[in-house]
Structures are given as C-alpha cells and as structure tokens.
Design a protein around this motif. Sequence first.
Motif, PDB file in Angstrom:
ATOM      1  N   THR A   5       0.243  -0.967  -0.158  1.00 46.67           N
ATOM      2  CA  THR A   5       0.199   0.045   0.190  1.00 46.67           C
ATOM      3  C   THR A   5       1.093   0.747  -0.014  1.00 46.67           C
ATOM      4  N   PHE A   6       1.840   1.257   0.924  1.00 44.50           N
ATOM      5  CA  PHE A   6       2.711   2.454   1.148  1.00 44.50           C
ATOM      6  C   PHE A   6       3.623   2.974  -0.643  1.00 44.50           C
ATOM      7  N   VAL A   7       4.479   1.380  -0.656  1.00 44.15           N
ATOM      8  CA  VAL A   7       4.748   1.697  -2.225  1.00 44.15           C
ATOM      9  C   VAL A   7       4.264   2.482  -2.791  1.00 44.15           C
ATOM     10  N   LEU A   8       2.963   1.684  -3.853  1.00 47.96           N
ATOM     11  CA  LEU A   8       1.511   1.782  -4.685  1.00 47.96           C
ATOM     12  C   LEU A   8       1.257   3.402  -4.416  1.00 47.96           C
ATOM     13  N   GLY A   9       0.715   3.498  -3.163  1.00 44.99           N
ATOM     14  CA  GLY A   9       0.191   5.283  -2.917  1.00 44.99           C
ATOM     15  C   GLY A   9       1.167   5.785  -3.577  1.00 44.99           C
ATOM     16  N   PHE A  10       2.521   6.321  -3.124  1.00 43.45           N
ATOM     17  CA  PHE A  10       3.529   6.713  -3.144  1.00 43.45           C
ATOM     18  C   PHE A  10       4.071   7.172  -5.136  1.00 43.45           C
ATOM     19  N   TYR A  11       4.031   5.962  -6.107  1.00 44.90           N
ATOM     20  CA  TYR A  11       4.176   5.642  -6.946  1.00 44.90           C
ATOM     21  C   TYR A  11       2.550   6.176  -7.910  1.00 44.90           C
ATOM     22  N   VAL A  12       1.482   6.084  -7.389  1.00 42.04           N
ATOM     23  CA  VAL A  12       0.295   6.128  -8.131  1.00 42.04           C
ATOM     24  C   VAL A  12       0.810   7.919  -7.766  1.00 42.04           C
ATOM     25  N   THR A  13       0.958   8.357  -7.275  1.00 46.57           N
ATOM     26  CA  THR A  13       0.570   9.502  -6.501  1.00 46.57           C
ATOM     27  C   THR A  13       1.739  10.799  -8.018  1.00 46.57           C
ATOM     28  N   LEU A  14       3.239  10.058  -7.874  1.00 47.32           N
ATOM     29  CA  LEU A  14       4.321  10.718  -8.666  1.00 47.32           C
ATOM     30  C   LEU A  14       3.661  10.276 -10.531  1.00 47.32           C
ATOM     31  N   VAL A  15       2.641   9.171 -10.649  1.00 48.28           N
ATOM     32  CA  VAL A  15       2.778   9.074 -12.184  1.00 48.28           C
ATOM     33  C   VAL A  15       1.195  10.270 -12.215  1.00 48.28           C
ATOM     34  N   VAL A  16       0.942   9.971 -11.506  1.00 47.62           N
ATOM     35  CA  VAL A  16      -0.313  10.970 -11.555  1.00 47.62           C
ATOM     36  C   VAL A  16       0.326  12.430 -12.140  1.00 47.62           C
ATOM     37  N   ASN A  17       1.216  12.865 -10.935  1.00 54.26           N
ATOM     38  CA  ASN A  17       1.205  14.273 -11.201  1.00 54.26           C
ATOM     39  C   ASN A  17       2.139  14.548 -11.963  1.00 54.26           C
ATOM     40  N   ARG A  18       2.822  13.695 -13.018  1.00 56.29           N
ATOM     41  CA  ARG A  18       3.632  13.988 -13.739  1.00 56.29           C
ATOM     42  C   ARG A  18       2.627  13.797 -15.195  1.00 56.29           C
ATOM     43  N   TRP A  19       1.945  12.837 -14.727  1.00 53.38           N
ATOM     44  CA  TRP A  19       0.922  13.264 -16.228  1.00 53.38           C
ATOM     45  C   TRP A  19      -0.021  13.705 -16.110  1.00 53.38           C
ATOM     46  N   TRP A  20      -0.424  14.976 -15.127  1.00 50.53           N
ATOM     47  CA  TRP A  20      -1.648  15.941 -14.994  1.00 50.53           C
ATOM     48  C   TRP A  20      -0.391  17.662 -16.036  1.00 50.53           C
ATOM     49  N   ASN A  21       1.556  17.405 -15.204  1.00 54.52           N
ATOM     50  CA  ASN A  21       2.009  18.858 -15.559  1.00 54.52           C
ATOM     51  C   ASN A  21       1.517  17.868 -16.676  1.00 54.52           C
ATOM     52  N   GLN A  22       1.885  17.317 -17.186  1.00 56.10           N
ATOM     53  CA  GLN A  22       2.628  16.903 -19.050  1.00 56.10           C
ATOM     54  C   GLN A  22       1.572  17.461 -18.896  1.00 56.10           C
ATOM     55  N   PHE A  23      -0.180  17.211 -18.991  1.00 55.64           N
ATOM     56  CA  PHE A  23      -1.174  18.114 -19.803  1.00 55.64           C
ATOM     57  C   PHE A  23      -1.707  19.605 -19.876  1.00 55.64           C
ATOM     58  N   VAL A  24      -0.971  20.252 -18.340  1.00 55.17           N
ATOM     59  CA  VAL A  24      -0.639  21.061 -18.342  1.00 55.17           C
ATOM     60  C   VAL A  24      -0.105  22.383 -18.639  1.00 55.17           C
ATOM     61  N   ALA A  45      -2.779  -4.588  -8.783  1.00 51.88           N
ATOM     62  CA  ALA A  45      -2.641  -4.688  -9.886  1.00 51.88           C
ATOM     63  C   ALA A  45      -2.899  -3.779 -11.312  1.00 51.88           C
ATOM     64  N   GLY A  46      -4.446  -3.124 -10.578  1.00 51.18           N
ATOM     65  CA  GLY A  46      -4.642  -1.494 -11.106  1.00 51.18           C
ATOM     66  C   GLY A  46      -4.237  -0.959 -11.134  1.00 51.18           C
ATOM     67  N   TRP A  47      -3.792  -0.328  -9.218  1.00 54.02           N
ATOM     68  CA  TRP A  47      -3.067   0.982  -9.134  1.00 54.02           C
ATOM     69  C   TRP A  47      -1.392   0.940  -9.703  1.00 54.02           C
ATOM     70  N   LEU A  48      -0.993  -0.226 -10.180  1.00 50.34           N
ATOM     71  CA  LEU A  48       0.288  -1.028 -10.625  1.00 50.34           C
ATOM     72  C   LEU A  48       0.597  -0.323 -11.930  1.00 50.34           C
ATOM     73  N   LYS A  49      -0.713  -0.645 -12.787  1.00 43.77           N
ATOM     74  CA  LYS A  49      -0.867   0.007 -14.721  1.00 43.77           C
ATOM     75  C   LYS A  49      -1.555   1.183 -14.639  1.00 43.77           C
ATOM     76  N   VAL A  50      -1.338   2.055 -13.951  1.00 42.16           N
ATOM     77  CA  VAL A  50      -1.341   3.454 -13.703  1.00 42.16           C
ATOM     78  C   VAL A  50      -0.245   3.987 -14.835  1.00 42.16           C
ATOM     79  N   LYS A  51       0.950   3.217 -14.472  1.00 42.17           N
ATOM     80  CA  LYS A  51       2.042   3.606 -15.341  1.00 42.17           C
ATOM     81  C   LYS A  51       2.253   3.870 -16.744  1.00 42.17           C
ATOM     82  N   ILE A  52       1.325   2.815 -17.341  1.00 45.16           N
ATOM     83  CA  ILE A  52       1.092   2.925 -18.896  1.00 45.16           C
ATOM     84  C   ILE A  52       0.802   3.925 -19.238  1.00 45.16           C
ATOM     85  N   SER A  53      -0.111   4.917 -17.973  1.00 43.29           N
ATOM     86  CA  SER A  53      -0.551   6.616 -18.370  1.00 43.29           C
ATOM     87  C   SER A  53       0.666   7.742 -18.851  1.00 43.29           C
ATOM     88  N   ASP A  54       2.010   7.590 -18.302  1.00 43.67           N
ATOM     89  CA  ASP A  54       2.608   7.990 -17.830  1.00 43.67           C
ATOM     90  C   ASP A  54       3.705   8.731 -19.494  1.00 43.67           C
TER      91      ASP A  54
END
Length: 294
Positions: free
Chosen positions: A79-98, A285-294
């Motif tokens: 839970t800890f490593v996935l939560g940090f990882y998803v936060t990092l990936v989503v922030n990168r994805w949103w920053n790329q959009f803006v 596993a769905g959290w882990l697949k968030v890396k596809i969006s980066d």
Amino acid sequence: MTVTYSSKVANATFFGFHQLLLKWRGSIYKLLYREFFLFIGLYTALSVIYRFFLTDIQKRYFEKLSLYCDRYAEQIPVTFVLGFYVTLVVNRWWNQFVNLPWPDRLMLLISSNVHGRDEYGRLLRRTLMRYVNLTSLLIFRSVSTAVYKRFPTMDHVVEAGFMTSDERKLFDSLQSPHLKYWVPVIWFGNLASKARAEGRIRDNVDLQIMLNEMNRYRSWCGLLFGYDWVGIPLVYTQVVTLAVYTFFFACIIGRQFLDPSQAYTGHDLDLYIPIFTLLQFFFYAGWLKVKISD
C-alpha cells in the motif's frame, strides 16, 4: 490511455454509474484480464493439487507453508509503495497536460501586431505561425507515438508544409546530439525582428510581447521534452513491480482455503473462491497499471 467518460455520468440517473462500470475501452478490465486469468489459473491449479493429489502428510506441510506465506505477505509494504508511486505518476501526467503548448495566444498576437494587408504581410504572418507549429510538431514527434507515425521522417514534415526544402537543408546542417526543436524558435525571432525593421511591427513593445510569448511557448515544449527524456527512476518502478508481484505470488499459496477440520485460525470456512483476494488483486494491480498512463 485516457478515455473521456464525463458524458456518461453527466446526469445522475440510477443506472448511470453501473453503465460506467461496464465500459471496456480504457477500463481496468482491459488492462488486467490477462494477469487476472493467470492468477486465477495458478490459484485454482494449486487448490486442486492440495485437495486431490497430496497425501495427508503432504497436506500438513502445505498448510504450514500456506499459513507462513499468509502471515508474512502482509509485511510487504504494498500500500505504501503503490500510493507513493501512483501519486508520482498522476502528478507527472497532469503536469504534462497543463504544459501542452497551445498556439492560440501567439496566433492572436501575430494577427494583431504584424500589419500589412498585402500578399507579403499575409505570407509573413503565415510563416511566423508555421514556425510556431513546427516547434510543437518536433516536440510531439518525440513524445507521441501517434504523431511520430504520422510524421516518421523529416521528409513527411516537409511534404505536409511545416518546413520548406531550404529550411530542411539548414535544419539538417545544424549538428546536435539532442532534439533540435529550438531551431524554429530562432527562425521566429529573426523573422519577427526583420518585420519590426521593415515597419510591419509598429512598436518595440509589440515585438517584445511576441518574443516573450514565444519564449514561454518554447518553455512549454522544453518541459514536455524533459518529461520524455527523464522518466520515473527505473529502480523505483522495479521496487513497486516486485512488491506487487511478490505479494500476489505469496497470496497464491497463503490465501488457499485450508481443511476446516484442522481448526486453523481463520480457516473455519471452505469457500473455494477467494473473493476478497481477487478484489485486492484488482485494486493493487490496477494501481500498478497506472504507469501505462505516464
């Protein structure tokens, strides 16, 4: 893959959310069905072996191994490593959009500040705007597979009208180990300065506003290039992937339904299907697949 679904939930109907869960394109089901069936297959195979092919002595050893895996699998900080990882990936994805370069402001400035109703004035405005679009095209070819397929070589860029043959020769003559998206920015600045000298741009303030906006546009392109060039550290991606797959490998053994007659703690029911383990697989596993969006 980002899929638009806002129109499906715009109205608060009773079955609106259920329809959203049944979408296939871009859904968690499409991303996970292979891994999900593999997990179920391995779990079922091990359950069948335990129930029908092991002797009583072998069953007791397997039950001890299952209890051991179930106890220590929870020590993996998924839970800890996935939560940090998803936060990092989503922030990168949103920053790329803006930070996507939008040419609208430059288009308005060029249309307002570059004067002349003659053919040369029209061509001057079109050339300045073409340099703006060429800058973003060079960046998008680097970061987007779809754009690269549309323009696989610089010949296709010339054929599409984003660059002339003479500009192509000048572009190729510049040697650089990195992407040369900044070259059209220089052409833009030189042409805008020439237009100011010719009186097409009537004030130095107007020229400065255009150049500042172009520099801002270049900064957006540079950020996209940086996100494409410097990805998430491979070590952290490996840590997260290993944590998730190790956890579920342990769950294949540790989440087996053991013989209720042995009176193991928490194993008083034999349900055959580990419903909550399967849900946990979907979530993690769905959290882990968030890396596809980066």
